[in-house]
Design a protein around this motif. Structure first.
Motif, short mmCIF file in Angstrom:
data_model
loop_
_atom_site.label_atom_id
_atom_site.label_comp_id
_atom_site.label_asym_id
_atom_site.label_seq_id
_atom_site.Cartn_x
_atom_site.Cartn_y
_atom_site.Cartn_z
N TYR A 5 0.86 -1.18 0.00
CA TYR A 5 0.00 0.00 0.00
C TYR A 5 0.90 1.23 0.00
O TYR A 5 1.94 1.25 0.66
CB TYR A 5 -0.91 0.01 1.23
CG TYR A 5 -2.12 0.89 1.05
CD1 TYR A 5 -3.26 0.41 0.42
CD2 TYR A 5 -2.12 2.21 1.48
CE1 TYR A 5 -4.37 1.22 0.24
CE2 TYR A 5 -3.22 3.02 1.30
CZ TYR A 5 -4.35 2.52 0.68
OH TYR A 5 -5.45 3.33 0.48
N SER A 143 -3.25 4.24 -2.29
CA SER A 143 -3.80 3.11 -3.05
C SER A 143 -2.93 1.87 -2.86
O SER A 143 -1.75 1.97 -2.54
CB SER A 143 -3.85 3.44 -4.54
OG SER A 143 -4.31 2.33 -5.30
N TYR A 145 -0.54 -0.66 -4.31
CA TYR A 145 0.51 -0.34 -5.28
C TYR A 145 0.91 -1.61 -6.02
O TYR A 145 1.94 -2.21 -5.77
CB TYR A 145 1.70 0.25 -4.54
CG TYR A 145 2.61 1.12 -5.35
CD1 TYR A 145 2.20 2.35 -5.82
CD2 TYR A 145 3.91 0.71 -5.63
CE1 TYR A 145 3.04 3.18 -6.54
CE2 TYR A 145 4.77 1.51 -6.37
CZ TYR A 145 4.33 2.75 -6.81
OH TYR A 145 5.18 3.55 -7.53
N TYR A 151 -3.66 1.77 -9.81
CA TYR A 151 -3.71 2.95 -8.95
C TYR A 151 -3.70 4.27 -9.71
O TYR A 151 -3.90 5.33 -9.11
CB TYR A 151 -2.54 2.94 -7.96
CG TYR A 151 -1.17 3.05 -8.61
CD1 TYR A 151 -0.63 4.30 -8.93
CD2 TYR A 151 -0.40 1.93 -8.88
CE1 TYR A 151 0.61 4.41 -9.51
CE2 TYR A 151 0.84 2.03 -9.46
CZ TYR A 151 1.36 3.27 -9.76
OH TYR A 151 2.59 3.38 -10.35
N SER A 169 -9.17 8.58 -3.29
CA SER A 169 -8.58 7.42 -2.64
C SER A 169 -9.02 7.35 -1.18
O SER A 169 -9.62 8.30 -0.65
CB SER A 169 -7.05 7.49 -2.74
OG SER A 169 -6.57 8.74 -2.29
N MET A 216 -10.57 1.38 -2.06
CA MET A 216 -9.52 1.40 -3.07
C MET A 216 -10.10 1.25 -4.47
O MET A 216 -9.42 1.51 -5.45
CB MET A 216 -8.53 0.26 -2.82
CG MET A 216 -7.71 0.38 -1.55
SD MET A 216 -6.53 -0.95 -1.51
CE MET A 216 -6.47 -1.29 0.23
#
Length: 229
Positions: A5, A143, A145, A151, A169, A216
């Motif tokens: 994240y 977000s 990753y 993202y 987000s 997300m």
């Protein structure tokens, strides 16, 4: 679920490394699991990891690099990575000159007791609030990753920021200038979200809901409807 994240602070310049370290310590973070203050368990310069180093050695090395990070532990033993990188140009995705990284399992409510889960959420939000005045970001996004397609809808790709993102987000922070792009300070403060907080710096932090996973993904939430209308 144990994906990386990422929380990116979009700003014009990278802050002083020692000041960033001090802010992290003031937020209650430790550089070792057992709280030793003169040792850094792990820091990275670019892609090269260094372990069990003196604090001064780590800070000196980070001061001399464009890209690096330091690992921290919170009081609830959550592991975070706080990194720096050069400010991106207008032709690049604005990933952020300061970033916070961790594994989503650290704040998984199904994997930890309710008290630990809530403590870690609060520790993370407190760290963001502590760092914002130092970095003075125009925007903060967050977000999972994992692959750029996953993202990029959260990452601003130019100015005005409000017109270059597709979704909000889970944690979003806007500067006073960007708040104007979303209808102004009062309109942003009226956003229907789990947490809305105006910081002393004038930035406004929005947390869409307590649990980050659903937020997300594009949800066409009431928060987005309020700000993008």
């Amino acid at each position: 679920m144990d994906d990386p994240y990422h929380i990116g602070f979009v700003a014009d310049k990278t802050p002083d490394v020692r000041e960033l370290y001090t802010q992290c310590r003031q937020a209650g973070l430790k550089t070792t699991y057992d709280g030793q203050t003169e040792t850094v368990a792990e820091y990275s310069i670019g892609l090269t990891a260094h372990t069990d180093s003196r604090l001064e050695d780590a800070l000196n090395a980070l001061e001399q690099t464009d890209s690096g990070s330091m690992r921290f532990w919170t009081e609830s033993d959550m592991i975070l990575r706080v990194g720096i990188s050069p400010p991106t140009t207008k032709d690049e995705p604005m990933l952020g000159c300061v970033n916070i990284g961790f594994q989503t399992s650290e704040i998984d409510g199904d994997a930890h007791s309710d008290s630990i889960y809530r403590a870690r959420i609060n520790e993370l939000l407190n760290l963001i609030e502590t760092i914002v005045p130092l970095v003075n970001p125009s925007y903060v996004w967050s977000s999972v990753y994992k692959g750029h397609e996953g993202y990029k809808r959260f990452v601003p790709d130019g100015e005005p920021i409000a017109e270059t993102i597709e979704d909000l987000s889970w944690v979003t922070v806007v500067s006073p200038q960007v708040a104007d792009q979303f209808g102004g300070r009062e309109h942003v403060l009226d956003t229907p979200a789990w947490r809305v907080r105006e910081l002393n710096s004038g930035h406004i932090m929005l947390v869409l809901q307590e649990h980050p996973y659903d937020a997300m993904k594009p949800t066409h939430s009431s928060s987005e409807a309020h700000l993008f209308d």
